[in-house]
Design a protein around this motif. Structure first.
Motif, PDB file in Angstrom:
ATOM      1  N   LEU A  68       7.187  10.094  -4.705  1.00 33.10           N
ATOM      2  CA  LEU A  68       6.305  10.426  -4.670  1.00 33.10           C
ATOM      3  C   LEU A  68       5.913  10.822  -5.944  1.00 33.10           C
ATOM      4  CD1 LEU A  68       6.258  12.754  -1.951  1.00 33.10           C
ATOM      5  CD2 LEU A  68       6.043  10.534  -1.784  1.00 33.10           C
ATOM      6  N   VAL A 122      -3.764  -3.096   2.120  1.00 31.40           N
ATOM      7  CA  VAL A 122      -4.509  -3.615   1.220  1.00 31.40           C
ATOM      8  C   VAL A 122      -4.906  -4.933   1.004  1.00 31.40           C
ATOM      9  CG1 VAL A 122      -5.584  -3.231  -0.837  1.00 31.40           C
ATOM     10  CG2 VAL A 122      -4.891  -0.912   0.066  1.00 31.40           C
ATOM     11  N   LEU A 142      -5.824  -3.495  -7.435  1.00 31.14           N
ATOM     12  CA  LEU A 142      -6.991  -2.394  -6.057  1.00 31.14           C
ATOM     13  C   LEU A 142      -5.995  -2.304  -5.144  1.00 31.14           C
ATOM     14  CD1 LEU A 142      -9.517  -4.755  -4.528  1.00 31.14           C
ATOM     15  CD2 LEU A 142      -9.668  -3.432  -6.505  1.00 31.14           C
ATOM     16  N   GLY A 143      -5.492  -1.123  -4.289  1.00 31.80           N
ATOM     17  CA  GLY A 143      -4.956  -0.067  -3.668  1.00 31.80           C
ATOM     18  C   GLY A 143      -4.737   0.337  -4.415  1.00 31.80           C
ATOM     19  N   LYS A 200       8.219   2.542   3.255  1.00 29.59           N
ATOM     20  CA  LYS A 200       6.736   3.664   2.828  1.00 29.59           C
ATOM     21  C   LYS A 200       7.187   4.321   4.500  1.00 29.59           C
ATOM     22  CE  LYS A 200       4.335   2.390  -0.975  1.00 29.59           C
ATOM     23  NZ  LYS A 200       2.503   2.355  -1.695  1.00 29.59           N
ATOM     24  N   VAL A 253       6.759 -11.894  -6.963  1.00 29.66           N
ATOM     25  CA  VAL A 253       6.334 -12.306  -8.414  1.00 29.66           C
ATOM     26  C   VAL A 253       7.226 -11.489  -9.741  1.00 29.66           C
ATOM     27  CG1 VAL A 253       4.194 -12.350  -9.696  1.00 29.66           C
ATOM     28  CG2 VAL A 253       4.072 -12.811  -7.251  1.00 29.66           C
ATOM     29  N   ALA A 304       1.192  -8.667   0.073  1.00 28.55           N
ATOM     30  CA  ALA A 304       0.307  -8.735   1.739  1.00 28.55           C
ATOM     31  C   ALA A 304       0.445  -7.503   2.905  1.00 28.55           C
ATOM     32  CB  ALA A 304       0.712  -9.937   2.304  1.00 28.55           C
ATOM     33  N   TYR A 355      10.889  13.185   0.102  1.00 24.06           N
ATOM     34  CA  TYR A 355      10.667  13.110   1.959  1.00 24.06           C
ATOM     35  C   TYR A 355      11.336  12.428   2.776  1.00 24.06           C
ATOM     36  CZ  TYR A 355       8.420   8.183   1.778  1.00 24.06           C
ATOM     37  OH  TYR A 355       7.772   6.853   1.302  1.00 24.06           O
ATOM     38  N   GLY A 394      -3.367  12.470   3.434  1.00 19.89           N
ATOM     39  CA  GLY A 394      -3.236  11.202   4.280  1.00 19.89           C
ATOM     40  C   GLY A 394      -4.719  10.139   3.326  1.00 19.89           C
TER      41      GLY A 394
HETATM   42  P1  FAD Z   1       1.634  -0.847  -0.380  1.00 16.31           P
HETATM   43  O1  FAD Z   1       1.522  -0.546   1.074  1.00 16.31           O
HETATM   44  O2  FAD Z   1       3.301  -0.422  -1.459  1.00 16.31           O
HETATM   45  O3  FAD Z   1       1.608  -2.917   0.061  1.00 16.31           O
HETATM   46  C1  FAD Z   1       1.917  -3.268  -1.498  1.00 16.31           C
HETATM   47  C2  FAD Z   1       2.767  -5.283  -1.336  1.00 16.31           C
HETATM   48  O4  FAD Z   1       3.132  -5.859  -2.241  1.00 16.31           O
HETATM   49  C3  FAD Z   1       3.763  -4.557  -0.186  1.00 16.31           C
HETATM   50  O5  FAD Z   1       4.027  -5.512   0.674  1.00 16.31           O
HETATM   51  C4  FAD Z   1       5.038  -5.068  -0.686  1.00 16.31           C
HETATM   52  O6  FAD Z   1       6.184  -5.686  -0.398  1.00 16.31           O
HETATM   53  C5  FAD Z   1       4.248  -6.146  -1.921  1.00 16.31           C
HETATM   54  N1  FAD Z   1       4.640  -6.604  -3.380  1.00 16.31           N
HETATM   55  C6  FAD Z   1       5.422  -5.775  -4.346  1.00 16.31           C
HETATM   56  N2  FAD Z   1       5.838  -5.882  -5.290  1.00 16.31           N
HETATM   57  C7  FAD Z   1       5.277  -7.357  -5.383  1.00 16.31           C
HETATM   58  C8  FAD Z   1       5.573  -8.528  -5.515  1.00 16.31           C
HETATM   59  N3  FAD Z   1       6.281  -8.194  -7.598  1.00 16.31           N
HETATM   60  N4  FAD Z   1       5.301 -10.084  -5.626  1.00 16.31           N
HETATM   61  C9  FAD Z   1       5.020 -10.111  -3.929  1.00 16.31           C
HETATM   62  N5  FAD Z   1       4.945  -9.142  -3.202  1.00 16.31           N
HETATM   63  C10 FAD Z   1       4.929  -8.173  -3.417  1.00 16.31           C
HETATM   64  N6  FAD Z   1      -2.143   6.674   3.298  1.00 16.31           N
HETATM   65  C11 FAD Z   1      -3.633   6.880   3.804  1.00 16.31           C
HETATM   66  O7  FAD Z   1      -4.073   7.378   3.852  1.00 16.31           O
HETATM   67  N7  FAD Z   1      -3.381   8.174   5.260  1.00 16.31           N
HETATM   68  C12 FAD Z   1      -1.411   8.394   5.125  1.00 16.31           C
HETATM   69  O8  FAD Z   1      -1.727   8.890   6.065  1.00 16.31           O
HETATM   70  C13 FAD Z   1      -0.272   8.261   4.297  1.00 16.31           C
HETATM   71  N8  FAD Z   1       0.482   8.709   4.284  1.00 16.31           N
HETATM   72  C14 FAD Z   1       1.504   8.090   3.807  1.00 16.31           C
HETATM   73  C15 FAD Z   1       3.121   9.000   3.963  1.00 16.31           C
HETATM   74  C16 FAD Z   1       3.958   8.428   2.814  1.00 16.31           C
HETATM   75  C17 FAD Z   1       5.129   9.569   2.930  1.00 16.31           C
HETATM   76  C18 FAD Z   1       3.658   7.271   1.636  1.00 16.31           C
HETATM   77  C19 FAD Z   1       4.842   7.247   0.879  1.00 16.31           C
HETATM   78  C20 FAD Z   1       2.334   7.016   1.688  1.00 16.31           C
HETATM   79  C21 FAD Z   1       1.114   7.242   2.713  1.00 16.31           C
HETATM   80  N9  FAD Z   1       0.418   6.726   2.612  1.00 16.31           N
HETATM   81  C22 FAD Z   1      -1.358   7.098   3.108  1.00 16.31           C
HETATM   82  C23 FAD Z   1      -0.333   5.955   1.545  1.00 16.31           C
HETATM   83  C24 FAD Z   1      -0.166   5.211   1.891  1.00 16.31           C
HETATM   84  O9  FAD Z   1       1.142   4.053   2.448  1.00 16.31           O
HETATM   85  C25 FAD Z   1      -0.555   3.917   0.560  1.00 16.31           C
HETATM   86  O10 FAD Z   1      -1.260   3.858  -0.444  1.00 16.31           O
HETATM   87  C26 FAD Z   1      -0.304   2.347   1.136  1.00 16.31           C
HETATM   88  O11 FAD Z   1       0.049   1.469   1.496  1.00 16.31           O
HETATM   89  C27 FAD Z   1      -1.714   1.399   0.136  1.00 16.31           C
HETATM   90  O12 FAD Z   1      -1.895  -0.057   0.577  1.00 16.31           O
HETATM   91  P2  FAD Z   1      -1.416  -0.357  -0.645  1.00 16.31           P
HETATM   92  O13 FAD Z   1      -1.478  -2.432  -0.171  1.00 16.31           O
HETATM   93  O14 FAD Z   1      -2.199  -0.800  -2.230  1.00 16.31           O
HETATM   94  O15 FAD Z   1       0.101  -1.133  -0.651  1.00 16.31           O
END
Ligand code: FAD
Length: 453
Positions: free
Chosen positions: A286, A15, A303-304, A48, A133, A12, A193, A315
């Motif tokens: 990274l 994405v 996804l994501g 992050k 999970v 959650a 970073y 970004g």
């Molecule tokens: P995540 O944000 O990683 O979320 C995954 C979720 O799944 C988390 O809540 C986690 O706790 C949960 N999870 C993981 N494993 C399990 C499991 N086994 N069981 C249950 N839950 C689980 N993107 C931009 O668009 N603009 C920016 O300016 C930008 N700046 C960034 C700066 C930095 C330093 C970094 C590292 C990334 C940046 N990003 C940026 C990228 C962005 O952070 C990610 O692309 C985004 O967070 C992806 O979202 P997500 O939901 O796919 O994954």
């Protein structure tokens, strides 16, 4: 054909919570498992980065769900880059020609909280926090959790569980054979970073120009700063993990102070708790994660970041993940529809999104060089000026690649291909201008025709 309407989401984060909202609005029964505690109740970071840049693609997905007016209250527009070069005045490089050519700084935690609130307004969404999970069996369609005996069943499962996705492991286990090409590639960046902070001044105001993304490009490393609503800035230092100038090389408070004093003379005094934060805050790693197989028949989809983690220099990681949701939700009929073919939808999603994810992954790596080095160079600034001229003269035929990625919704892979042609054109026009003086509109038009733009 499989006509179930129950969807399980793993993760959650940004994405997963947007997806839960979108699926709920279409009438699906949504169950989400999230490993962390509820960030709205627990005092935890959202993981992050503290803040990130939201751009047009992300905004389009938020508008699709009708929640952008609420998100807008969390945003600070950044109209361009404020570039800080040693011994020079900082100079502002606007992101685009139009007043809407801006990106927005947003708190990751606040945005995630808002998305969770919006998703939970729907009675057909259940979110289980502190459910990590541990494994997923795609054969008997069950999920197991860390430290829990229970196993739960699912009908369709979507993994938005980030760069180390458990669902991705299950898909790879099933689809990787000894004879096919490797399904997963992880390219680790040798740079990491670290986040630092500039607190507000005594009047709770920002200490640097607020409507800008600040960059201190230093060739091999860089510092950036994005504004927060409370008057603070979050700074991020990107630098090699090992080597002469690296995170490893800064081992004492004196090393850190000296490094900042020499390299960031205009700002180091403003950084609060510099040496303490430097050693207390983790050094993040990274990587670019590319996965060839995003789905398993009509059962599972990634996804994501789970499907395509990229480095943060354009970004676009979250923006790309939000665009994944936008495209999937456009493909998916309402839950009541009689024509629901999961396999077809998952296949179409992968076919649509994977080339785009690969393209933005490449462009994000390239953009690191642009941010830490090129922005400070005269040739970069000259070519930027030429690009602005072309865009002003021929707005229907020329939009710079940065603008296509950040302010448009042209598929990333098209922006990448057109951007390659632009690179050659701009190099040629820059050379021409150096030799012949100011570029003329007639000559520029002739070149656009020649390059078939
Ligand atoms: P995540 O944000 O990683 O979320 C995954 C979720 O799944 C988390 O809540 C986690 O706790 C949960 N999870 C993981 N494993 C399990 C499991 N086994 N069981 C249950 N839950 C689980 N993107 C931009 O668009 N603009 C920016 O300016 C930008 N700046 C960034 C700066 C930095 C330093 C970094 C590292 C990334 C940046 N990003 C940026 C990228 C962005 O952070 C990610 O692309 C985004 O967070 C992806 O979202 P997500 O939901 O796919 O994954």
């Amino acid at each position: 054909m499989n006509d179930t309407h129950d969807i399980t989401i793993i993760g959650a984060g940004l994405v997963g919570s947007l997806l839960a909202l979108g699926l709920a609005k279409k009438g699906y029964q949504v169950t989400v498992f999230e490993s962390r505690p509820d960030l709205r109740k627990a005092d935890i970071s959202a993981g992050k980065s503290i803040n990130l840049a939201l751009a047009n693609r992300g905004i389009r997905a938020l508008k699709q769900q009708g929640i952008f007016d609420k998100v807008e209250l969390l945003l600070i527009p950044m109209e361009g880059r404020m570039v800080h070069i040693p011994h020079e005045d900082a100079h502002f490089q606007p992101y685009g020609l139009h007043k809407d050519d801006v990106i927005y700084s947003v708190s990751r935690g606040a945005l995630n909280a808002l998305l969770l609130d919006e998703a939970q307004k729907y009675p057909n969404v259940s979110i289980y926090f502190e459910h990590r999970v541990s494994s997923i069996d795609l054969g008997d369609k069950t999920i197991k959790f860390v430290d829990q005996d229970k196993a739960v069943s699912f009908s369709q499962i979507i993994g938005t569980d980030g760069a180390n996705s458990v669902l991705r492991d299950a898909i790879i286990d099933k689809h990787q054979t000894s004879t096919n090409e490797p399904i997963l590639s992880i390219e680790k960046l040798e740079h990491g970073y670290k986040e630092l902070c500039i607190l507000p001044n005594s009047a709770d105001q920002h200490k640097l120009l607020v409507n800008a993304l600040h960059i201190w490009p230093r060739e091999d490393f860089m510092l950036i700063a994005l504004p927060n609503l409370d008057g603070s800035f979050t700074l991020t230092l990107f630098m090699a993990n090992q080597g002469n100038t690296s995170f490893d090389s800064l081992t004492s408070a004196d090393d850190v102070l000296k490094f900042f004093k020499i390299n960031f003379p205009d700002v180091y005094r403003e950084i609060d708790n510099l040496t303490v934060d430097f050693f207390n805050n983790p050094t993040g790693s990274l990587a670019t994660v590319r996965c060839q197989q995003w789905h398993d028949e009509g059962t599972a989809l990634l996804l994501g970041d789970a499907a395509h983690a990229i480095v943060p220099f354009h970004g676009q990681g979250m923006n790309c993940g939000f665009e994944d949701c936008f495209d999937l939700l456009n493909l998916l009929p309402p839950a009541q529809s009689s024509s629901l073919d999961w396999q077809d939808i998952f296949e179409q999603t992968q076919a649509l999104r994977k080339p785009n994810a690969n393209a933005i992954a490449d462009m994000a790596v390239e953009n690191y060089i642009e941010m830490r080095s090129s922005v400070a160079k005269a040739s970069f600034q000259r070519q930027k000026a030429i690009a602005a001229k072309l865009q002003g003269w021929f707005p229907d035929r020329f939009s710079p690649r940065y603008a296509m990625v950040m302010f448009d919704d042209i598929p990333y892979h098209q922006a990448q291909t057109i951007g390659e042609v632009h690179k050659q054109l701009l190099t040629e026009l820059d050379k021409w201008q150096q030799e012949n003086g100011e570029l003329t509109k007639e000559f520029a038009l002739q070149k656009l025709d020649e390059y078939q733009l």
